[in-house]
Design a protein around this motif. Structure first.
Motif, PDB file in Angstrom:
ATOM      1  N   ALA A   1       7.087 -61.653  46.638  1.00  0.00           N
ATOM      2  CA  ALA A   1       5.974 -61.525  45.700  1.00  0.00           C
ATOM      3  C   ALA A   1       6.418 -61.702  44.259  1.00  0.00           C
ATOM      4  O   ALA A   1       5.602 -61.631  43.343  1.00  0.00           O
ATOM      5  N   ASN A   2       7.730 -61.924  44.064  1.00  0.00           N
ATOM      6  CA  ASN A   2       8.310 -62.113  42.721  1.00  0.00           C
ATOM      7  C   ASN A   2       8.120 -60.893  41.823  1.00  0.00           C
ATOM      8  O   ASN A   2       7.833 -61.009  40.635  1.00  0.00           O
ATOM      9  N   ILE A   3       8.266 -59.720  42.447  1.00  0.00           N
ATOM     10  CA  ILE A   3       8.245 -58.454  41.711  1.00  0.00           C
ATOM     11  C   ILE A   3       9.685 -58.053  41.407  1.00  0.00           C
ATOM     12  O   ILE A   3      10.535 -58.052  42.284  1.00  0.00           O
ATOM     13  N   PHE A   4       9.949 -57.722  40.156  1.00  0.00           N
ATOM     14  CA  PHE A   4      11.310 -57.338  39.776  1.00  0.00           C
ATOM     15  C   PHE A   4      11.305 -55.962  39.105  1.00  0.00           C
ATOM     16  O   PHE A   4      10.282 -55.508  38.573  1.00  0.00           O
ATOM     17  N   SER A   5      12.464 -55.316  39.131  1.00  0.00           N
ATOM     18  CA  SER A   5      12.652 -54.040  38.445  1.00  0.00           C
ATOM     19  C   SER A   5      13.532 -54.274  37.227  1.00  0.00           C
ATOM     20  O   SER A   5      14.665 -54.754  37.375  1.00  0.00           O
ATOM     21  N   PRO A   6      13.063 -53.966  36.029  1.00  0.00           N
ATOM     22  CA  PRO A   6      13.850 -54.220  34.814  1.00  0.00           C
ATOM     23  C   PRO A   6      15.240 -53.574  34.849  1.00  0.00           C
ATOM     24  O   PRO A   6      16.189 -54.119  34.276  1.00  0.00           O
ATOM     25  N   ASP A   7      15.363 -52.431  35.537  1.00  0.00           N
ATOM     26  CA  ASP A   7      16.654 -51.743  35.563  1.00  0.00           C
ATOM     27  C   ASP A   7      17.583 -52.269  36.654  1.00  0.00           C
ATOM     28  O   ASP A   7      18.738 -51.825  36.746  1.00  0.00           O
ATOM     29  N   GLN A   8      17.099 -53.206  37.463  1.00  0.00           N
ATOM     30  CA  GLN A   8      17.932 -53.728  38.549  1.00  0.00           C
ATOM     31  C   GLN A   8      18.196 -55.233  38.457  1.00  0.00           C
ATOM     32  O   GLN A   8      19.149 -55.737  39.046  1.00  0.00           O
ATOM     33  N   VAL A   9      17.330 -55.954  37.727  1.00  0.00           N
ATOM     34  CA  VAL A   9      17.495 -57.396  37.626  1.00  0.00           C
ATOM     35  C   VAL A   9      18.789 -57.725  36.888  1.00  0.00           C
ATOM     36  O   VAL A   9      19.234 -56.977  36.009  1.00  0.00           O
ATOM     37  N   LYS A  10      19.387 -58.869  37.244  1.00  0.00           N
ATOM     38  CA  LYS A  10      20.660 -59.267  36.634  1.00  0.00           C
ATOM     39  C   LYS A  10      20.587 -60.714  36.159  1.00  0.00           C
ATOM     40  O   LYS A  10      19.766 -61.507  36.648  1.00  0.00           O
ATOM     41  N   VAL A  11      21.454 -61.028  35.202  1.00  0.00           N
ATOM     42  CA  VAL A  11      21.529 -62.393  34.686  1.00  0.00           C
ATOM     43  C   VAL A  11      21.816 -63.350  35.836  1.00  0.00           C
ATOM     44  O   VAL A  11      22.619 -63.059  36.736  1.00  0.00           O
TER      45      VAL A  11
ATOM     46  N   ASN B   1      -4.689 -62.705  35.866  1.00  0.00           N
ATOM     47  CA  ASN B   1      -5.261 -61.637  36.689  1.00  0.00           C
ATOM     48  C   ASN B   1      -5.487 -62.052  38.139  1.00  0.00           C
ATOM     49  O   ASN B   1      -6.233 -61.401  38.861  1.00  0.00           O
ATOM     50  N   GLU B   2      -4.850 -63.121  38.569  1.00  0.00           N
ATOM     51  CA  GLU B   2      -4.842 -63.495  39.988  1.00  0.00           C
ATOM     52  C   GLU B   2      -3.597 -64.317  40.262  1.00  0.00           C
ATOM     53  O   GLU B   2      -3.009 -64.923  39.368  1.00  0.00           O
ATOM     54  N   ASN B   3      -3.161 -64.286  41.529  1.00  0.00           N
ATOM     55  CA  ASN B   3      -1.931 -64.990  41.915  1.00  0.00           C
ATOM     56  C   ASN B   3      -0.767 -64.608  41.012  1.00  0.00           C
ATOM     57  O   ASN B   3      -0.064 -65.465  40.452  1.00  0.00           O
ATOM     58  N   LEU B   4      -0.567 -63.296  40.861  1.00  0.00           N
ATOM     59  CA  LEU B   4       0.519 -62.827  39.992  1.00  0.00           C
ATOM     60  C   LEU B   4       1.891 -63.297  40.473  1.00  0.00           C
ATOM     61  O   LEU B   4       2.833 -63.374  39.684  1.00  0.00           O
TER      62      LEU B   4
ATOM     63  N   SER C   1      -2.676 -57.326  36.593  1.00  0.00           N
ATOM     64  CA  SER C   1      -2.694 -58.350  35.546  1.00  0.00           C
ATOM     65  C   SER C   1      -1.344 -58.413  34.843  1.00  0.00           C
ATOM     66  O   SER C   1      -0.579 -57.444  34.819  1.00  0.00           O
ATOM     67  N   ILE C   2      -1.079 -59.594  34.284  1.00  0.00           N
ATOM     68  CA  ILE C   2       0.101 -59.814  33.442  1.00  0.00           C
ATOM     69  C   ILE C   2      -0.404 -60.278  32.084  1.00  0.00           C
ATOM     70  O   ILE C   2      -1.245 -61.172  32.000  1.00  0.00           O
TER      71      ILE C   2
ATOM     72  N   ARG D   1      -4.463 -56.622  47.147  1.00  0.00           N
ATOM     73  CA  ARG D   1      -3.232 -57.286  46.693  1.00  0.00           C
ATOM     74  C   ARG D   1      -2.069 -56.990  47.632  1.00  0.00           C
ATOM     75  O   ARG D   1      -1.266 -57.871  47.953  1.00  0.00           O
ATOM     76  N   TYR D   2      -1.960 -55.732  48.067  1.00  0.00           N
ATOM     77  CA  TYR D   2      -0.896 -55.384  49.010  1.00  0.00           C
ATOM     78  C   TYR D   2      -1.073 -56.133  50.334  1.00  0.00           C
ATOM     79  O   TYR D   2      -0.092 -56.612  50.930  1.00  0.00           O
ATOM     80  N   GLN D   3      -2.330 -56.231  50.798  1.00  0.00           N
ATOM     81  CA  GLN D   3      -2.580 -56.959  52.043  1.00  0.00           C
ATOM     82  C   GLN D   3      -2.181 -58.414  51.906  1.00  0.00           C
ATOM     83  O   GLN D   3      -1.603 -59.006  52.833  1.00  0.00           O
TER      84      GLN D   3
END
Length: 249
Positions: free
Chosen positions: A112-122, A171-174, A188-189, A93-95
């Motif tokens: 990769a559309n990865i977010f951090s709940p403590d940093q994301v903003k409206v 479980n793919e293309n997260l 997985s999501i 996945r990292y590759q």
């Protein structure tokens, strides 16, 4: 003369009697010695029997201990093999993520559309969805996050039936939807579908005949994704609304 014979006969009888008494005494002594030896032999047999029982018990304990260690080693090997496969998947996945084109204004996590709940903003945009609401709450000395993403997103995954309720596992293309680093590492999501009736209308018999805990793979469109993260709890999973079916397998 007659008197002499009498004396000789008496002497012979006396000597014979003494001889018999000696033999009897010898036999008695030998018999006592045999009794003592027999008792000693019986004691030795009893001791050896106890030793044999102890050895048999030791062998059983050793066998059980050996079996337990073999089971532990087998479980350890299985666990290591599972961890190895999981690490391979994570590396893959990292590759894949590292092959994404990254511009000067977007990081790898953005791409990769990865977010951090403590940093994301409206009003942040992630995977084409808009962060429209963020709520936090202190629970068990930690922070719980409740984040709403507005907009539609298309994902391929598996419907999981639990009674009359349905969940979805991607479980793919997260990267096709917003997800956290923890979900990325897990691979997985997972979210609930909160309008199961619409899903049943789209899938009909395929969904009605799906057994309890059964699974069905589809490509579908969803909207209004609510990401919920509550520390040490799964009482309130994330959820989204089903919109339409693209394809089914």
């Amino acid at each position: 003369m007659k008197y002499r014979y009498t004396i000789i006969l008496l002497s012979i009888l006396i000597i014979s009697g003494c001889s018999n008494n000696g033999s009897d005494n010898n036999l008695k002594q030998e018999n006592e010695e045999l009794k003592v030896e027999n008792e000693e032999l019986q004691q030795e047999i009893a001791r050896l029997s106890e030793v044999n029982e102890e050895l048999e018990l030791d062998l059983k304990i050793a066998g059980l201990e050996g079996s337990r260690k073999v089971d532990q080693l087998t479980n350890k090997i299985t666990s290591l093999q599972f961890d190895n496969e999981r690490q391979k998947e994570l590396i893959n996945r990292y590759q894949r993520v590292l092959k994404f084109p990254v511009s000067n204004t977007r990081t790898i996590s953005d791409t990769a559309n990865i977010f951090s709940p403590d940093q994301v903003k409206v009003n942040n945009q992630i995977a084409g969805l808009i962060v429209s609401d963020i709520k936090t709450e202190a629970i068990n000395d930690a922070i719980a996050y409740f984040i709403k993403f507005t907009g539609e997103f298309e994902v391929k995954g598996t419907i999981i039936r639990q009674g009359n309720d349905y969940s979805f596992m991607v479980n793919e293309n997260l990267e096709s939807m917003p997800h956290t680093l923890w979900e990325f590492e897990r691979g997985s999501i997972f979210f609930d579908i909160n309008n199961g009736e619409e899903l049943r209308k789209a899938l009909g018999d395929q969904l009605d005949t799906l057994p309890e805990d059964g699974q069905l793979e589809i490509v579908g469109v969803f909207k209004n994704y609510y990401y919920n993260e509550i520390p040490d709890s799964d009482s309130l999973p994330s959820y989204a609304e089903f919109v339409r079916l693209i394809s089914e397998n």
